[in-house]
Design an enzyme around this catalytic site. Sequence first.
Site, PDB file in Angstrom:
ATOM      1  N   ARG A  54       0.813  -1.052  -0.079  1.00 23.83           N
ATOM      2  CA  ARG A  54       0.123   0.072  -0.150  1.00 23.83           C
ATOM      3  C   ARG A  54       0.766   1.187   0.000  1.00 23.83           C
ATOM      4  O   ARG A  54       0.617   2.382  -0.666  1.00 23.83           O
ATOM      5  CB  ARG A  54      -0.854  -0.131   1.176  1.00 23.83           C
ATOM      6  CG  ARG A  54      -1.803   1.196   1.297  1.00 23.83           C
ATOM      7  CD  ARG A  54      -2.682   0.906   2.324  1.00 23.83           C
ATOM      8  NE  ARG A  54      -3.985   1.992   2.530  1.00 23.83           N
ATOM      9  CZ  ARG A  54      -3.923   2.955   3.390  1.00 23.83           C
ATOM     10  NH1 ARG A  54      -3.125   2.873   4.414  1.00 23.83           N
ATOM     11  NH2 ARG A  54      -4.857   3.992   3.469  1.00 23.83           N
ATOM     12  N   HIS A  85       0.397   4.194  -2.747  1.00 26.31           N
ATOM     13  CA  HIS A  85       0.280   5.725  -2.045  1.00 26.31           C
ATOM     14  C   HIS A  85       1.448   6.427  -2.724  1.00 26.31           C
ATOM     15  O   HIS A  85       1.029   7.696  -2.685  1.00 26.31           O
ATOM     16  CB  HIS A  85      -0.075   5.691  -0.670  1.00 26.31           C
ATOM     17  CG  HIS A  85      -1.547   5.290  -0.446  1.00 26.31           C
ATOM     18  ND1 HIS A  85      -2.390   5.993   0.364  1.00 26.31           N
ATOM     19  CD2 HIS A  85      -2.248   4.429  -0.782  1.00 26.31           C
ATOM     20  CE1 HIS A  85      -3.274   5.420   0.499  1.00 26.31           C
ATOM     21  NE2 HIS A  85      -3.454   4.442  -0.170  1.00 26.31           N
ATOM     22  N   ASP A  86       2.478   6.136  -2.998  1.00 27.50           N
ATOM     23  CA  ASP A  86       3.649   6.869  -3.325  1.00 27.50           C
ATOM     24  C   ASP A  86       3.378   7.230  -5.012  1.00 27.50           C
ATOM     25  O   ASP A  86       3.400   8.354  -5.138  1.00 27.50           O
ATOM     26  CB  ASP A  86       4.972   5.994  -3.249  1.00 27.50           C
ATOM     27  CG  ASP A  86       6.079   6.940  -3.721  1.00 27.50           C
ATOM     28  OD1 ASP A  86       6.262   8.221  -3.434  1.00 27.50           O
ATOM     29  OD2 ASP A  86       7.145   6.373  -4.186  1.00 27.50           O
ATOM     30  N   GLY A  91       3.589  10.584  -8.761  1.00 28.94           N
ATOM     31  CA  GLY A  91       4.638   9.654  -9.535  1.00 28.94           C
ATOM     32  C   GLY A  91       5.460   8.473  -8.144  1.00 28.94           C
ATOM     33  O   GLY A  91       5.730   9.227  -7.290  1.00 28.94           O
ATOM     34  N   ASN A 100      -3.965   8.856   4.202  1.00 29.32           N
ATOM     35  CA  ASN A 100      -2.740   8.408   4.675  1.00 29.32           C
ATOM     36  C   ASN A 100      -2.740   8.332   6.319  1.00 29.32           C
ATOM     37  O   ASN A 100      -2.069   7.478   7.067  1.00 29.32           O
ATOM     38  CB  ASN A 100      -1.460   9.024   4.042  1.00 29.32           C
ATOM     39  CG  ASN A 100      -1.472   8.719   2.732  1.00 29.32           C
ATOM     40  OD1 ASN A 100      -1.941   7.759   2.177  1.00 29.32           O
ATOM     41  ND2 ASN A 100      -0.707   9.932   2.172  1.00 29.32           N
ATOM     42  N   HIS A 157      -6.334  -6.158  -2.462  1.00 38.77           N
ATOM     43  CA  HIS A 157      -7.017  -6.309  -1.123  1.00 38.77           C
ATOM     44  C   HIS A 157      -7.309  -7.564  -0.764  1.00 38.77           C
ATOM     45  O   HIS A 157      -8.085  -7.754   0.310  1.00 38.77           O
ATOM     46  CB  HIS A 157      -8.303  -5.482  -1.279  1.00 38.77           C
ATOM     47  CG  HIS A 157      -8.066  -3.895  -1.146  1.00 38.77           C
ATOM     48  ND1 HIS A 157      -9.300  -3.124  -1.170  1.00 38.77           N
ATOM     49  CD2 HIS A 157      -7.155  -3.151  -0.860  1.00 38.77           C
ATOM     50  CE1 HIS A 157      -8.795  -1.732  -1.225  1.00 38.77           C
ATOM     51  NE2 HIS A 157      -7.474  -1.728  -1.226  1.00 38.77           N
TER      52      HIS A 157
END
Length: 330
Positions: free
Chosen positions: A71, A75-76, A81, A103, A202
């Site tokens: 994750r 999320h990065d 990018g 986050n 997930h």
Amino acid sequence: MAPAASRTHHHRSLALVVLALVAAATATVAGAQLSSEDYYDASCPAALLTIRSAVAAAVLLDRRMGASLLRLHFHDCFVQGCDASVLLDDAGGFTGEKGAGPNAGSLRGFDVIDNAKMLLELLCPQTVSCADILAVAARDAVEQLGGPSWTVPLGRRDATTASASLANSDLPGPTSNLNGLLNAFSNKGLSTTDMVALSGAHTVGRAQCRNFRARIYNDTDIDATFAASLRASCPAQAGSSSDGALEPLDGTSPDAFDNDYFGNLLSQRGLLHSDQALFGGGATDGLVRAYASDAGRWGSDFAAAMVRMASIGPLTGTDGEIRVNCRRVN
């Protein structure tokens, strides 16, 4: 008119100039691309083994950490990018992404990345980027949980800034509908197949009550027994101490990287609204059915989609930097 010999010489010179320009342009394009997985073979031969060891130890101690590292990479990449901006603490020039809505209080794995980076700085100072550590750690985490493997292109460099506002706007949320999901992934150059395959991540991990409360009390496309079983730990009243109560995203096999997630969707047992949105009479129903019945196809599509996601907007060449500490710029 110039003599024939002179014209021939001119044409040859022009051709050489054109070839030189084409070569230069090609080099420029290639320089903006990532390199193969042997990128650190000469500069830091133990880089990949060091990251793998750090991830293996972390997942051995806490199986949930595998999902957290995956994750963290996602999320990065969806914000600016794949540039490790998600790892930066707030600084004088910007507000970091750690405190953004998607986050805050839920993103984990920073210590694992720190540990890998600390070891790499001892072995080969300022050589391996934090962004590459994130990409490799995500792959290794999936492997540790029994999932597929893939070759990770390398050569990313680290951002010198972060954006809380982009984290709030670009990351799809737990209440997203199908169109919202498709648009969020399309905006990053990812296809419908990529979106559904990546959603299969997930199959591992947990979600907080605050993120599925509305689904288990308000949604109609949910198995009644499943919803009732979740209400015991997640009361309807928001703001209670149970807001952070955790439930597995895949209740069938919570810590195994398998295709049970898609089978759950067929039974209307998706934990998040955004999970069940993949199967409800829309354009992605066929893919969900296919992945539910063919784990190999999903694993292959997931691996390919991870490579594409890990190639979103990387900094390469002389852009960005190689951080010494992943939490702050040099």
